[in-house]
Design a protein around this motif. Sequence first.
Motif, PDB file in Angstrom:
ATOM      1  N   TYR A   1      -6.299   3.627  -0.622  1.00 52.97           N
ATOM      2  CA  TYR A   1      -6.135   2.575   0.372  1.00 52.97           C
ATOM      3  C   TYR A   1      -6.646   3.033   1.737  1.00 52.97           C
ATOM      4  O   TYR A   1      -6.054   2.759   2.787  1.00 52.97           O
ATOM      5  CB  TYR A   1      -4.668   2.138   0.461  1.00 52.97           C
TER       6      TYR A   1
ATOM      7  N   LYS B   1      -6.621   3.635  -5.557  1.00 56.20           N
ATOM      8  CA  LYS B   1      -7.951   3.010  -5.503  1.00 56.20           C
ATOM      9  C   LYS B   1      -8.417   2.871  -4.050  1.00 56.20           C
ATOM     10  O   LYS B   1      -7.601   3.010  -3.126  1.00 56.20           O
ATOM     11  CB  LYS B   1      -7.900   1.638  -6.188  1.00 56.20           C
TER      12      LYS B   1
ATOM     13  N   ARG C   1       3.147  -0.188 -11.222  1.00 53.84           N
ATOM     14  CA  ARG C   1       1.861   0.219 -10.620  1.00 53.84           C
ATOM     15  C   ARG C   1       1.919  -0.107  -9.128  1.00 53.84           C
ATOM     16  O   ARG C   1       1.735  -1.246  -8.725  1.00 53.84           O
ATOM     17  CB  ARG C   1       0.688  -0.558 -11.236  1.00 53.84           C
TER      18      ARG C   1
ATOM     19  N   ALA D   1       0.497  -0.367  -2.217  1.00 49.75           N
ATOM     20  CA  ALA D   1       0.883  -0.717  -0.847  1.00 49.75           C
ATOM     21  C   ALA D   1       2.168  -0.038  -0.365  1.00 49.75           C
ATOM     22  O   ALA D   1       2.193   0.560   0.725  1.00 49.75           O
ATOM     23  CB  ALA D   1       1.003  -2.234  -0.728  1.00 49.75           C
TER      24      ALA D   1
ATOM     25  N   SER E   1       3.569  -3.519  -6.002  1.00 52.35           N
ATOM     26  CA  SER E   1       4.604  -3.139  -5.031  1.00 52.35           C
ATOM     27  C   SER E   1       5.596  -4.271  -4.796  1.00 52.35           C
ATOM     28  O   SER E   1       6.807  -4.071  -4.838  1.00 52.35           O
ATOM     29  CB  SER E   1       3.973  -2.762  -3.686  1.00 52.35           C
TER      30      SER E   1
HETATM   31  C1  LIG Z   1      -4.162  -2.783  -6.557  1.00 50.39           C
HETATM   32  C2  LIG Z   1      -3.431  -2.966  -7.829  1.00 50.39           C
HETATM   33  C3  LIG Z   1      -2.094  -2.590  -7.937  1.00 50.39           C
HETATM   34  C4  LIG Z   1      -1.275  -2.126  -6.754  1.00 50.39           C
HETATM   35  O1  LIG Z   1      -0.965  -3.234  -5.959  1.00 50.39           O
HETATM   36  P1  LIG Z   1      -0.031  -3.083  -4.637  1.00 50.39           P
HETATM   37  O2  LIG Z   1       0.270  -4.474  -4.251  1.00 50.39           O
HETATM   38  O3  LIG Z   1      -0.872  -2.372  -3.630  1.00 50.39           O
HETATM   39  O4  LIG Z   1       1.151  -2.302  -5.036  1.00 50.39           O
HETATM   40  C5  LIG Z   1      -1.497  -2.691  -9.177  1.00 50.39           C
HETATM   41  N1  LIG Z   1      -2.169  -3.139 -10.247  1.00 50.39           N
HETATM   42  C6  LIG Z   1      -3.464  -3.526 -10.182  1.00 50.39           C
HETATM   43  C7  LIG Z   1      -4.142  -4.015 -11.406  1.00 50.39           C
HETATM   44  C8  LIG Z   1      -4.138  -3.462  -8.963  1.00 50.39           C
HETATM   45  O5  LIG Z   1      -5.407  -3.868  -8.885  1.00 50.39           O
END
Ligand SMILES: *Cc1c(COP(=O)(O)O)cnc(C)c1O
Length: 387
Positions: A54, A50, A236, A239, A221
């Motif tokens: 990043y 997204k 998911r 980071a 993360s």
């Molecule tokens: C941005 C996001 C992630 C990833 O988060 P990180 O901390 O960057 O790994 C996972 N799930 C959802 C719903 C997010 O919005």
Amino acid sequence: MTSQDLMHHMRSSGQDAGSWLEIDAAAFESNVRNLLTMIDDTALLCAVVKSNAYGHGAGLLLPSLVRLGVPFVGVGSNEEAAIARRCGFTGRILRVRAAAPQEIKAGLRHDIEELVADPQSAWEMHKIAAEAGKLVRIHLDINSSGISRHSLDVSSALGRASAVAIVSHPGLQLAGIMTHFPKDDNGHIETALERFKSQALTLLHLTGTPREGVLLHCANSYAALHVRGSWLDMVRAGAVLYGDSDPRAGHFQRCLAFKARIASINSYAAGTKVGYGLTRTLNRDSKLATVTAGYGDGYRRALARQGGVLVRGRRAAIVDVVSMNSMVVDVTDVADVSPGDEVVLFGRQGSAEIAPAELEAANSAILADLYTVWAQGNRVLVNDEHM
Ligand SMILES: *Cc1c(COP(=O)(O)O)cnc(C)c1O
């Protein structure tokens, strides 16, 4: 264009610009591989891209995800989904935020799986799917973590009834149940995780959905690295793939450097005032260099007060308040400085480094708040052995 020409073109198009980001393909791939190895055989990886990966450039890094066979990518916008498909990604795409009906409709052609958390938007989504003669795979976003951001509270009978109603639409197919943690805190995550598992199983029961057909997922993360039990069916991660995670958590490398160049070099006498507002006074005879980046390139003015940059492996203090497309740095102590010299605003140069903690402290913000807007889209892929 041969790949050599293309590489040359990409390099020069970035480095002809006043400022640019260098995106390290090898570091990114190594991070993805590390995480895949860690969770393999246990959980799927959804690589989150997204906000244009990043800020790293989704188009630059999608080819790596395709090559490494990552099964899921997480997008925000339809544009990121389109880029993924254009790069040959044939896996599954999850949108990791709630979407407006207009986005959902336009996103149908990329086969995006959508988060759903309320009956009204589920009904809209069902109508969009039915009109197009398609089935939209949905992931029910529930509020087990307490984030209260597009997430359904299923602790009440009403909430559970809403979940059942959402899942009953023939245009929608339940593909997952998820939650998202609002805090990087093991205790919080462990408690929320137990609530999530119990609520998810209850929903499977109430909707008569077999466990095998549905992915349960909650780990971002931080959770993936620190709370092993959080992986469930899928992680998911964003980071950590970009190296923006606790350095103690494993061998994940930063993938990004923010760079510009020296333009003009001038000498001024002690007592001279510098920059807009004439806020700084030189306390010695100084050699000042103009750098080809400013706040219009995403280098926030908040960083000027404490900020420094790297020139020829040495630190140079920012002297002015930072202009729109330039800033002035003190190179009195840097030997042999010349116009055209590379300036590192973030990242390494030789053994010197402008480190994340430094910029976060100066800006009182997380690093992602800065780097997602750096360099106005001038991005160059480096260390890509596949080009
Ligand atoms: C941005 C996001 C992630 C990833 O988060 P990180 O901390 O960057 O790994 C996972 N799930 C959802 C719903 C997010 O919005």
